[in-house]
Design a protein around this motif. Sequence first.
Motif, mmCIF file in Angstrom:
data_model
loop_
_atom_site.group_PDB
_atom_site.id
_atom_site.type_symbol
_atom_site.label_atom_id
_atom_site.label_comp_id
_atom_site.label_asym_id
_atom_site.label_seq_id
_atom_site.Cartn_x
_atom_site.Cartn_y
_atom_site.Cartn_z
ATOM 1 N N GLY A 1 0.774 -1.240 0.000
ATOM 2 C CA GLY A 1 0.000 0.000 0.000
ATOM 3 C C GLY A 1 0.800 1.282 0.000
ATOM 4 O O GLY A 1 0.322 2.302 0.470
ATOM 5 N N GLY A 2 2.011 1.232 -0.500
ATOM 6 C CA GLY A 2 2.772 2.460 -0.703
ATOM 7 C C GLY A 2 3.612 2.905 0.474
ATOM 8 O O GLY A 2 4.661 3.507 0.288
ATOM 9 N N ARG A 3 3.178 2.616 1.681
ATOM 10 C CA ARG A 3 3.918 3.112 2.836
ATOM 11 C C ARG A 3 4.097 2.062 3.922
ATOM 12 O O ARG A 3 4.725 2.335 4.935
ATOM 13 N N SER A 41 -4.286 6.682 -8.848
ATOM 14 C CA SER A 41 -3.131 6.004 -8.281
ATOM 15 C C SER A 41 -2.884 6.460 -6.855
ATOM 16 O O SER A 41 -3.342 7.521 -6.446
ATOM 17 N N LEU A 42 -2.149 5.613 -6.144
ATOM 18 C CA LEU A 42 -1.775 5.906 -4.770
ATOM 19 C C LEU A 42 -0.287 6.229 -4.777
ATOM 20 O O LEU A 42 0.519 5.438 -5.267
ATOM 21 N N VAL A 43 0.060 7.401 -4.253
ATOM 22 C CA VAL A 43 1.440 7.863 -4.372
ATOM 23 C C VAL A 43 1.999 8.184 -2.991
ATOM 24 O O VAL A 43 1.417 8.982 -2.251
ATOM 25 N N ALA A 44 3.126 7.600 -2.649
ATOM 26 C CA ALA A 44 3.771 7.875 -1.361
ATOM 27 C C ALA A 44 4.637 9.129 -1.470
ATOM 28 O O ALA A 44 4.626 9.816 -2.488
ATOM 29 N N CYS A 66 8.551 11.023 -4.080
ATOM 30 C CA CYS A 66 8.635 10.658 -5.502
ATOM 31 C C CYS A 66 8.892 11.886 -6.371
ATOM 32 O O CYS A 66 8.637 13.018 -5.975
ATOM 33 N N LEU A 114 2.505 3.632 -6.045
ATOM 34 C CA LEU A 114 3.919 3.995 -6.000
ATOM 35 C C LEU A 114 4.367 4.136 -4.555
ATOM 36 O O LEU A 114 3.750 4.868 -3.786
#
Lengths: 396, 370
Positions: free
Chosen positions: B29-31, B291-294, B297, B308
């Motif tokens: 889940g990105g994190r 999208s899911l972005v941490a 980036c 991501l």
Amino acid sequence: MFFQKKRCIAMLLAGGQGSRLKVLTEKTAKPAVPFGGKYRIIDFPLSNCVNSGIDTVGILTQYQPLELNEYIGNGQPWGLNKTHSCAQVLPPYERHDKKSGWYKGTANAIYQNIDFIERFDPDYVVILSGDHIYKMDYADMVAYHEAHNASCTIAVRNVPLAEASRFGILNTNPDNSIYEFEEKPKKPKSTNASMGIYVFNWSVLKEALIADEDTPGSSNDFGKNIIPNLLAAGHKMMAYPFNGYWKDVGTIDSLWEANMELLGKEPEFNIRGDERTKIFARNSALPSSYIDEKAKIVNAFVAEGCDVYGEVRHSVISVGCTIGEGAQVEDSVVMPGVVIEPGAIVRHAILGENSKVERNAVVGGAYGPGEKKAISVTSKGAVVAANTVLLPGEML
Amino acid sequence: MRVMGIIFANDASLGELTTKRTSASMPFGGRYRQVDFALSNLSAAGVRHVGIISRHNYQSLMNHIGDGEEWGLELEEGGLEFLTPYSMSTSHTYRGKLESLYSAMDFLEFGGDDEYVVMIDSAVLSNIDLTKVLDAHVKSGKDVTMVTKAGVADGKRVLDLAVKLDEKGEVSDMVVDYAAPEGYLASADIFVLNKKWLIGKVLEHMARNQFHMDRDLVLGGWQKGEVSVNVYEFPGVVMYNDTVEEYFANNLALTDAKVRADLFGYNHPVYTKVRFRVPTYYGEGCEIENSLVADGCMLEGEVEDSVLFRDVTIAPGAEVDHCVIMNDAVIGEGSELKYVILDKNVTVRPGSKLIGTKKNPIIIKRGEIV
């Protein structure tokens, strides 16, 4: 209790109101004002300390300290919670003698905490403020101070002559030794502006603080009293030139500008750093940000915990914000927890923590190139009601 | 109520992704790491004594969890303990959960005041209020309370453990390792038991060479009428990451706002080890959709229906579609990725093309340059 001797400790003046930040510091001390999406102003001097190998920091608080104290906590985000390191919050306190009370000035704040400093028996004390965005290795400055055998070293930077009368100006000899200090001079003789970062030999500073405290009528201020007094007494004082990025974020305009200067592929201030120049902050336990298929984000910072359904251009979006469908955010600083509802338009604005712009409301205005901008500001928790307008330069 | 938590760290194998890590330390889940969900569930319920049972490959897990500070488990009394084979009475790895509990007997017995045990598998993710499960367990007066999820059983998916209830809510059928038909409730691999009772059962089963929690203790005991089973139906999201296909689909499912709200905020925040990074920078030409972005980036290319992790760089002209991209990946200019899982620290050279399928995403191993 055992206290390890420290070669150098830092004292961070974080008690000021920051009244020029207006509604943003109504309920928050300036050092706790959010910056850059996931930081607060105080993260910069604190992280600089850690990156410079200074592991003992006294933080002098006075104005609206609740949020600031909570934020600093035990110093864990900066690694200042170890056996021989600390981030010690130092509020004003009552004493047996008549010298207690609110901190009267920057020098008095340090004076009232001589006991804290003495525990560590430091050779040097670095005096910092919580007003500036910059990265600096204080260890280099201390080494410079030591190499020049100075009693006091002041970090300086070149400012445009037109602006020099807003600063404390240092007039120096060719070897960078200081022969004169003028606080906000009408006719500046040089453009060496003090950055408010001082390195002192502790023995010299301690004596000067005690003498200043005993001087009736003194403002108990570093710029107005301590520095001129030491110069007059013939102490060797050095100017330490600093050329890196440095921004006083004491006004709405400069706070907005500094945030904007983080943006771009090669930003004016690159907040990304290697291991030695990383800025630390207290982390929020939030998931990653969700970017919807209808979202459009161009040249912007978006921190974690956000849900973006609208358009974001040239802006800084902090942790935990929601930007609704069809909303447009441009040239703005959006602080943590802000909700911008669908259809709202936000331009040239600073939206304070947890404030809300309801459906189809408009905040701020658009500008052509070179046009003078007026930043609109919402205070913490403020609500711009649906279908209403917050004019350019207006505060709520 | 004094409660002890036990987390099982190794129960699912995700092929190449778990050759060098436990399923507990699988990034998700990105994190997050998968174990964050179990740890946060226990921590939020006030459980302050947690053992993590890990059979092998636990170095990355120990690195992630450290002293448990992020979950409030860095305590002088109780706190967090790693129960690895070499710190226990056996030096081989375990054949089943009961055997691993037997090996961890010192830990079980040490928490003298703990009355109940919550057992959680780290590969099944949920955001559940365990205090409600504990209350339900006590109220039921039964030996075992199992948390279940409706709607998982479909007659195709093989479930570790599933039950059917009669009208009164009592267990009427129970199956193990079987593609239970619709209407059965799938075990969410969370059990609450009385600690003394559990210790007795572990000893009994080990004496008979029985090692399996689901098969021997729960099913076997229930069939003989020796073990009474209470079922707690959890209404929230439960994610089973038993295979690469599921792991991949569950990551991408987080683009659904409802799933996110449930898994990250249903009852409490999900805590994880913090690696502080700058906010993510969205460049001039980037197109990010669904999208899911941490954090950390640097995005200049196109990303669609993907997750991501932190510090991912997407160069201009790169296209990423239906991918799970772990930390520190660099995706070069003009490359095209579809149905791909990039493990940590992968570099994709400019112009590369990697196309997998939904069922069989391409997996690029940690640190590879492709």
